[in-house]
Scaffold this motif. Structure first.
Motif, PDB file in Angstrom:
ATOM      1  N   MET A   1      20.458  10.318  13.470  1.00  5.88           N
ATOM      2  CA  MET A   1      20.214   9.636  14.913  1.00  5.88           C
ATOM      3  C   MET A   1      20.826  10.212  15.943  1.00  5.88           C
ATOM      4  O   MET A   1      20.737  10.207  17.077  1.00  5.88           O
ATOM      5  N   SER A   2      22.110  11.385  15.933  1.00 10.22           N
ATOM      6  CA  SER A   2      22.692  11.908  16.735  1.00 10.22           C
ATOM      7  C   SER A   2      21.959  12.823  17.406  1.00 10.22           C
ATOM      8  O   SER A   2      22.090  13.329  18.723  1.00 10.22           O
ATOM      9  N   ARG A   3      20.711  13.272  16.996  1.00 11.35           N
ATOM     10  CA  ARG A   3      19.786  14.342  17.545  1.00 11.35           C
ATOM     11  C   ARG A   3      19.623  13.824  19.226  1.00 11.35           C
ATOM     12  O   ARG A   3      19.455  14.550  19.809  1.00 11.35           O
ATOM     13  N   ARG A   4      19.319  12.608  18.993  1.00 15.75           N
ATOM     14  CA  ARG A   4      18.735  11.991  20.478  1.00 15.75           C
ATOM     15  C   ARG A   4      19.758  12.103  21.485  1.00 15.75           C
ATOM     16  O   ARG A   4      19.485  12.044  22.820  1.00 15.75           O
ATOM     17  N   PHE A   5      20.949  11.923  21.060  1.00 10.97           N
ATOM     18  CA  PHE A   5      22.159  12.145  22.059  1.00 10.97           C
ATOM     19  C   PHE A   5      22.932  13.362  22.236  1.00 10.97           C
ATOM     20  O   PHE A   5      23.677  13.808  23.156  1.00 10.97           O
ATOM     21  N   LEU A   6      22.392  14.254  21.295  1.00 12.94           N
ATOM     22  CA  LEU A   6      23.243  15.709  21.287  1.00 12.94           C
ATOM     23  C   LEU A   6      22.009  16.871  21.665  1.00 12.94           C
ATOM     24  O   LEU A   6      22.081  17.838  20.804  1.00 12.94           O
ATOM     25  N   LYS A   7      21.182  16.614  22.846  1.00 12.61           N
ATOM     26  CA  LYS A   7      19.997  17.376  23.045  1.00 12.61           C
ATOM     27  C   LYS A   7      20.452  18.967  23.313  1.00 12.61           C
ATOM     28  O   LYS A   7      19.915  19.900  22.915  1.00 12.61           O
ATOM     29  N   ARG A   8      21.609  19.113  24.065  1.00 16.29           N
ATOM     30  CA  ARG A   8      21.923  20.650  24.219  1.00 16.29           C
ATOM     31  C   ARG A   8      22.424  21.463  22.868  1.00 16.29           C
ATOM     32  O   ARG A   8      21.876  22.270  22.645  1.00 16.29           O
ATOM     33  N   ARG A   9      23.111  20.389  21.849  1.00 18.99           N
ATOM     34  CA  ARG A   9      23.521  21.222  20.610  1.00 18.99           C
ATOM     35  C   ARG A   9      22.206  21.213  19.884  1.00 18.99           C
ATOM     36  O   ARG A   9      22.157  22.161  19.219  1.00 18.99           O
ATOM     37  N   GLU A  10      21.388  20.437  19.808  1.00 17.89           N
ATOM     38  CA  GLU A  10      20.062  20.540  19.331  1.00 17.89           C
ATOM     39  C   GLU A  10      19.212  21.895  19.884  1.00 17.89           C
ATOM     40  O   GLU A  10      18.782  22.503  18.870  1.00 17.89           O
ATOM     41  N   ARG A  11      19.075  21.957  21.014  1.00 13.23           N
ATOM     42  CA  ARG A  11      18.809  23.308  21.347  1.00 13.23           C
ATOM     43  C   ARG A  11      19.311  24.511  21.068  1.00 13.23           C
ATOM     44  O   ARG A  11      18.693  25.467  20.700  1.00 13.23           O
ATOM     45  N   ILE A  12      20.595  24.581  21.050  1.00  9.88           N
ATOM     46  CA  ILE A  12      21.312  25.629  20.270  1.00  9.88           C
ATOM     47  C   ILE A  12      20.980  25.780  18.940  1.00  9.88           C
ATOM     48  O   ILE A  12      20.767  27.057  18.658  1.00  9.88           O
ATOM     49  N   ALA A  13      21.086  24.812  18.091  1.00  5.22           N
ATOM     50  CA  ALA A  13      20.814  24.974  16.760  1.00  5.22           C
ATOM     51  C   ALA A  13      19.404  25.609  16.700  1.00  5.22           C
ATOM     52  O   ALA A  13      19.175  26.491  15.644  1.00  5.22           O
ATOM     53  N   ALA A  14      18.516  24.993  17.240  1.00  4.95           N
ATOM     54  CA  ALA A  14      17.202  25.460  17.107  1.00  4.95           C
ATOM     55  C   ALA A  14      16.936  26.953  17.593  1.00  4.95           C
ATOM     56  O   ALA A  14      16.191  27.718  16.824  1.00  4.95           O
ATOM     57  N   ARG A  15      17.479  27.370  18.521  1.00  2.23           N
ATOM     58  CA  ARG A  15      17.521  28.785  19.044  1.00  2.23           C
ATOM     59  C   ARG A  15      18.179  29.500  17.846  1.00  2.23           C
ATOM     60  O   ARG A  15      17.573  30.601  17.638  1.00  2.23           O
ATOM     61  N   ASN A  16      19.285  29.349  17.442  1.00  5.41           N
ATOM     62  CA  ASN A  16      19.965  30.121  16.314  1.00  5.41           C
ATOM     63  C   ASN A  16      19.239  30.366  15.139  1.00  5.41           C
ATOM     64  O   ASN A  16      18.900  31.094  14.696  1.00  5.41           O
ATOM     65  N   ILE A  17      18.368  29.061  14.847  1.00  2.64           N
ATOM     66  CA  ILE A  17      17.725  29.111  13.566  1.00  2.64           C
ATOM     67  C   ILE A  17      16.406  30.116  13.701  1.00  2.64           C
ATOM     68  O   ILE A  17      16.128  30.927  12.921  1.00  2.64           O
ATOM     69  N   GLU A  18      16.170  29.990  15.180  1.00  2.00           N
ATOM     70  CA  GLU A  18      14.826  30.997  15.239  1.00  2.00           C
ATOM     71  C   GLU A  18      15.199  32.219  15.377  1.00  2.00           C
ATOM     72  O   GLU A  18      14.373  33.243  15.000  1.00  2.00           O
ATOM     73  N   LEU A  19      16.305  32.635  16.021  1.00  2.00           N
ATOM     74  CA  LEU A  19      16.815  34.013  15.878  1.00  2.00           C
ATOM     75  C   LEU A  19      17.130  34.591  14.743  1.00  2.00           C
ATOM     76  O   LEU A  19      16.748  35.816  14.443  1.00  2.00           O
ATOM     77  N   CYS A  20      17.732  33.794  13.809  1.00  4.16           N
ATOM     78  CA  CYS A  20      18.365  34.325  12.473  1.00  4.16           C
ATOM     79  C   CYS A  20      16.975  34.271  11.390  1.00  4.16           C
ATOM     80  O   CYS A  20      16.853  35.309  10.715  1.00  4.16           O
TER      81      CYS A  20
ATOM     82  N   GLN B   1      10.684  34.777  10.649  1.00  8.15           N
ATOM     83  CA  GLN B   1       9.829  34.793   9.922  1.00  8.15           C
ATOM     84  C   GLN B   1       9.319  33.234   9.476  1.00  8.15           C
ATOM     85  O   GLN B   1       8.434  33.111   8.867  1.00  8.15           O
ATOM     86  N   MET B   2      10.252  32.374   9.771  1.00 11.74           N
ATOM     87  CA  MET B   2      10.278  31.082   9.176  1.00 11.74           C
ATOM     88  C   MET B   2       9.097  30.350   9.971  1.00 11.74           C
ATOM     89  O   MET B   2       9.081  30.401  11.399  1.00 11.74           O
ATOM     90  N   ASP B   3       8.278  29.471   9.509  1.00 10.48           N
ATOM     91  CA  ASP B   3       7.235  28.814  10.143  1.00 10.48           C
ATOM     92  C   ASP B   3       7.954  27.731  10.964  1.00 10.48           C
ATOM     93  O   ASP B   3       9.058  27.225  10.644  1.00 10.48           O
ATOM     94  N   ALA B   4       7.257  27.154  11.962  1.00  9.19           N
ATOM     95  CA  ALA B   4       7.834  25.825  12.929  1.00  9.19           C
ATOM     96  C   ALA B   4       8.239  25.044  11.916  1.00  9.19           C
ATOM     97  O   ALA B   4       9.325  24.128  12.364  1.00  9.19           O
ATOM     98  N   ALA B   5       7.513  24.538  11.019  1.00 13.35           N
ATOM     99  CA  ALA B   5       7.619  23.286  10.207  1.00 13.35           C
ATOM    100  C   ALA B   5       8.877  23.175   9.359  1.00 13.35           C
ATOM    101  O   ALA B   5       9.663  22.377   9.404  1.00 13.35           O
ATOM    102  N   SER B   6       9.061  24.724   8.919  1.00  9.10           N
ATOM    103  CA  SER B   6      10.237  24.661   8.107  1.00  9.10           C
ATOM    104  C   SER B   6      11.367  24.910   8.893  1.00  9.10           C
ATOM    105  O   SER B   6      12.431  24.327   8.504  1.00  9.10           O
ATOM    106  N   ARG B   7      11.424  25.238  10.151  1.00  5.95           N
ATOM    107  CA  ARG B   7      12.426  25.527  11.000  1.00  5.95           C
ATOM    108  C   ARG B   7      12.960  24.012  11.419  1.00  5.95           C
ATOM    109  O   ARG B   7      14.055  23.611  11.631  1.00  5.95           O
TER     110      ARG B   7
END
Length: 310
Positions: A45-64, A67-73
């Protein structure tokens, strides 16, 4: 840093914090399966309130994991926030559970590696990784073998007292991570000292080395400096959450006999490979909300444009 209670911590400005700690104490009296469900739900539930942290986590996963597809990320990101909620619950477990209750919920792999390293009487550098369950991992580690740990002092005096009291329930001492002399002395005295070199601590005292698919990640050279100054053995200890609400496993590695002590770049690259291996035990439980790649080589643009505040 002290376990001694200061009556000034009872000042009215701390009452809200005391209330929150009281609520956390009450919550962690619940059975573990209930805590697991509660923590996972709150984290989701916290994702909706922690949008900046969500963007950081998503970007880190994308960078690391390019080769992972969008659904898996997206699935990893969802699980990561569930793990974030569990991290809060696990902090309460670490601070407030009895030794007997904690011991019921973890297994240990590789304990002989630690005992053999300590028998060499030259100190042991214990490399940790910032999993969401880190606070509980420290408590579990101390129940296996009390040791020392590096830390950053909390800005809030009440939280500093609470976390110190909680951490010293099963460990010997906390050492400020900037206290190089104290760290070296402890290692030379034959102590086991935990530290986590997996975050971006800024350009000072760092070198650039590969980390997952990011070719230049700012990596602390503190590990290399401590190794050269202390001559201590080195191994890694990480704790990951089991599937299906079955508790935790503490993994203790073999001693790193091939650590490259003659070159700081090689040493940083080596350590990042060790950290990658540990993260891959349970990548969804890692602290991806930290801006791991905020420090860039001179002249290179930020990797977090969308995640940076304006």
């Amino acid at each position: 840093m002290s376990k001694e209670f200061d009556t000034r911590l009872l000042h009215p400005r701390n009452w809200l914090t005391w209330f929150g700690l009281g609520v956390l104490w009450l919550i962690v009296q619940l059975p573990y399966p209930v805590l697991h469900a509660l923590g996972s739900t709150v984290g989701k539930m916290s994702r909706r309130f922690l949008k900046r942290r969500e963007r950081i986590a998503a970007r880190n996963i994308e960078l690391c994991f390019p080769q992972m597809d969008a659904a898996s990320r997206e699935a990893m990101l969802e699980q990561n926030f569930m793990s974030l909620g569990m991290g809060l619950i696990e902090t309460g477990m670490a601070w407030f559970w009895s030794d007997a209750r904690v011991k019921k919920w973890f297994d240990v792999e590789g304990y002989d590696n630690l005992t053999k390293a300590l028998q060499q009487h030259r100190g042991v550098m214990v490399v940790g990784v910032h999993f969401m369950s880190l606070e509980l991992g420290g408590r579990v580690m101390g129940l296996c073998r009390p040791m020392m740990a590096t830390y950053r002092r909390h800005n809030d005096p009440l939280m500093e007292w609470v976390q110190t009291k909680g951490r010293l329930r099963s460990n010997k001492a906390m050492i400020d991570r900037r206290n190089l002399r104290g760290l070296v002395q402890a290692l030379k005295a034959g102590e086991a000292v935990w530290f986590a070199p997996d975050q971006d601590y800024g350009p000072k005292g760092s070198v650039f080395a590969p980390f997952f698919s990011v070719n230049e990640a700012a990596t602390t050279n503190g590990t290399w400096v401590l190794s050269r100054l202390s001559g201590a053995a080195m191994l890694s200890i990480t704790m990951v959450r089991k599937a299906n609400k079955k508790g935790y496993v503490l993994h203790i590695s073999d001693v790193m006999s091939d650590y490259p002590v003659n070159d700081e770049i090689d040493a940083a690259s080596y350590m990042n490979k060790i950290i990658e291996k540990e993260i891959l035990r349970a990548p969804e439980q890692y602290l991806w909300v930290h801006r791991r790649f905020k420090t860039r080589p001179r002249g290179e643009a930020s990797l977090y444009h969308a995640a940076s505040p304006h």
